[in-house]
Scaffold this motif. Structure first.
Motif, PDB file in Angstrom:
ATOM      1  N   LYS A  48       0.908  -1.149  -0.118  1.00 38.80           N
ATOM      2  CA  LYS A  48      -0.105  -0.034  -0.091  1.00 38.80           C
ATOM      3  C   LYS A  48       0.791   1.412  -0.102  1.00 38.80           C
ATOM      4  O   LYS A  48       1.983   1.235   0.356  1.00 38.80           O
ATOM      5  N   SER A  79      -1.354  -5.857 -10.291  1.00 36.74           N
ATOM      6  CA  SER A  79      -2.429  -5.745  -9.099  1.00 36.74           C
ATOM      7  C   SER A  79      -1.650  -4.163  -8.673  1.00 36.74           C
ATOM      8  O   SER A  79      -0.888  -3.861  -8.665  1.00 36.74           O
ATOM      9  N   ARG A  82      -2.533  -0.407  -3.069  1.00 42.86           N
ATOM     10  CA  ARG A  82      -3.604   0.148  -2.212  1.00 42.86           C
ATOM     11  C   ARG A  82      -3.464   1.431  -1.616  1.00 42.86           C
ATOM     12  O   ARG A  82      -2.299   1.473  -1.101  1.00 42.86           O
ATOM     13  N   GLN A 101      -8.639   3.624 -10.359  1.00 43.38           N
ATOM     14  CA  GLN A 101      -7.875   2.845  -9.199  1.00 43.38           C
ATOM     15  C   GLN A 101      -8.161   3.658  -7.848  1.00 43.38           C
ATOM     16  O   GLN A 101      -8.244   3.053  -6.862  1.00 43.38           O
ATOM     17  N   GLU A 104     -11.531   2.045  -6.848  1.00 40.39           N
ATOM     18  CA  GLU A 104     -11.634   0.558  -6.554  1.00 40.39           C
ATOM     19  C   GLU A 104     -10.499   0.106  -5.591  1.00 40.39           C
ATOM     20  O   GLU A 104     -10.713  -0.850  -4.992  1.00 40.39           O
ATOM     21  N   SER A 105      -9.446   0.996  -5.351  1.00 40.86           N
ATOM     22  CA  SER A 105      -8.210   0.552  -4.628  1.00 40.86           C
ATOM     23  C   SER A 105      -7.821   1.556  -3.443  1.00 40.86           C
ATOM     24  O   SER A 105      -6.709   1.586  -3.075  1.00 40.86           O
ATOM     25  N   SER A 106      -8.896   2.319  -2.933  1.00 43.46           N
ATOM     26  CA  SER A 106      -8.372   3.162  -1.909  1.00 43.46           C
ATOM     27  C   SER A 106      -9.128   3.212  -0.566  1.00 43.46           C
ATOM     28  O   SER A 106     -10.307   2.616  -0.533  1.00 43.46           O
ATOM     29  N   HIS A 126     -18.924   1.854  -7.081  1.00 47.89           N
ATOM     30  CA  HIS A 126     -17.717   2.145  -6.193  1.00 47.89           C
ATOM     31  C   HIS A 126     -17.653   2.949  -5.036  1.00 47.89           C
ATOM     32  O   HIS A 126     -16.996   3.038  -4.245  1.00 47.89           O
TER      33      HIS A 126
END
Length: 279
Positions: A48, A79, A82, A101, A104-106, A126
């Protein structure tokens, strides 16, 4: 700090910036842009990136930010990191038209002051994955003409604008609400709505019945040539009881009122009597 992306699809963020930076603006961001550590710093043990002090973040994606095969391949090639923003207060995403992103990834704080998005309806899902307990100002602008699945759009928008966390101030700008679903809209916590496509009076009244918290309304193309019979009757007969609403501002731009001048005036009287909170 402001960064304009010129070439490449990955921008390294030095650790010292991630630890001390308070304001970050990214411009001209490619659609397959990835957040990454700087040079060989690497990710931490949980893969991350932590922006420990960041309070405001705005991202302007490129104007041609549309989905294609290349972008999809790039997105799934590895990938993504994060992203953690423990102190973020203000988030703004502009021209966010596909996989994002940041959404989706936070990990965002549960309390935010402002969240602004200019996006496609597909990204509303999301928004729902984040456990926000309070958003002081939520401003969503949905790009016109991209409602690929009307039922999904309905379910996601109902879930988003039914959340208590957005009750303080929320604004939804939408171009197209599928006619078949208008009667099923349930935006009970939405406080401001702007409709930028042609909307019939009948559909407008159906929408208003599902928005008890609405305070401000703007319709840029109101179609008034076909009015419900109950509106064009003598306003002295069978007046509707005033609705218990919070609506105190309405801006209605009628389309071609010349052929129906008297009926349009009857509609305005009906609207003013029904939504007496406007006065």
């Amino acid at each position: 700090m402001s960064i304009a992306s010129r070439n490449g699809h990955e921008l390294g963020v030095p650790r010292v910036c991630r630890e001390t930076l308070k304001h970050l603006s990214l411009c001209n961001v490619p659609r397959d842009y990835k957040w990454a550590p700087f040079c060989h710093e690497g990710l931490d043990e949980e893969a991350k990136l932590v922006f420990a002090s960041l309070e405001s973040l705005e991202v302007f994606y490129q104007l041609d930010n549309r989905p294609n095969g290349r972008a999809q391949a790039a997105r799934h090639s590895s990938s993504p990191a994060r992203l953690h923003f423990p102190r973020l207060k203000h988030l703004s995403l502009f021209r966010c038209f596909q996989h994002c992103q940041l959404l989706e990834s936070s990990v965002f704080p549960s309390h935010m002051q402002t969240v602004r998005m200019h996006c496609w309806p597909t990204l509303l899902a999301h928004m729902l994955t984040h456990t926000w307990k309070h958003i002081d100002l939520l401003d969503i602008n949905v790009e016109p003409g991209v409602v690929s699945d009307p039922q999904v759009f309905l379910d996601q928008s109902n879930a988003l604008f039914g959340k208590q966390c957005v009750a303080a101030r929320s604004n939804f700008t939408v171009a197209d609400i599928p006619e078949m679903l208008i009667a099923n809209v349930d935006w009970s916590q939405l406080s401001a709505l702007t409709v930028i496509y042609q909307l019939e009076v009948r559909d407008l009244l159906l929408l208003l019945d599902s928005m008890a918290a609405l305070q401000r309304l703007t319709v840029l193309e109101l179609e008034v040539r076909s009015l419900p019979a109950r509106i064009i009757r003598d306003p002295q007969e069978d007046r509707p009881p005033p609705k218990s609403t919070r609506l105190h501002y309405a801006k209605l731009h009628a389309v071609d009122i010349k052929p129906c001048g008297p009926n349009y005036l009857a509609f305005l009287r009906y609207f003013a009597v029904t939504y007496s909170s406007l006065r």
